[in-house]
Design a protein around this motif. Structure first.
Motif: not given
Length: 121
Positions: A82-106
């Motif tokens: 679904s379009t909503a599911g795909r949009a959610l998937d993109v948002v989740m992946e951006v969040y996951a990448i952001t967390v990994v980068a934040s952890l690396a910085g921390s």
């Protein structure tokens, strides 16, 4: 006890301000990620449950999909249809990448501060 183990124990105990800072950052990231996982589980379930050819038919399968996307950015389950599911998937992946980068910085900031604390003044 090795140096890495003693540092991990010091972080858990919050032995110094540097250790407390890392512990606090990691704790916030874990708590927020658990909340994001729970919200994304519900959103994925409602977005995908009636979609044709989806693998998400229950809250359990939605939880597995959401958690695996946040942890590994992949799973054996097919991508949302679904379009909503795909949009959610993109948002989740951006969040996951952001967390990994934040952890690396921390961790980078932690190691830098610890090296400054250990170096002779």
């Amino acid at each position: 006890m090795g140096r890495a183990t003693s540092e991990a124990v010091a972080v858990a105990r919050g032995s110094t301000p540097t250790h407390r800072h890392l512990r606090d950052r990691v704790t916030v990231m874990v708590v927020v990620t658990v909340l994001v996982d729970a919200v994304c589980t519900v959103l994925a379930y409602f977005a995908e449950r009636h979609a044709p050819q989806t693998d998400i038919h229950s809250l359990g399968s939605a939880a597995f999909w959401a958690t695996s996307q946040l942890l590994t950015v992949s799973s054996y389950m097919s991508n949302p249809v679904s379009t909503a599911g795909r949009a959610l998937d993109v948002v989740m992946e951006v969040y996951a990448i952001t967390v990994v980068a934040s952890l690396a910085g921390s961790f980078g900031a932690f190691f830098h501060r610890r090296s400054q604390e250990r170096s002779p003044q």
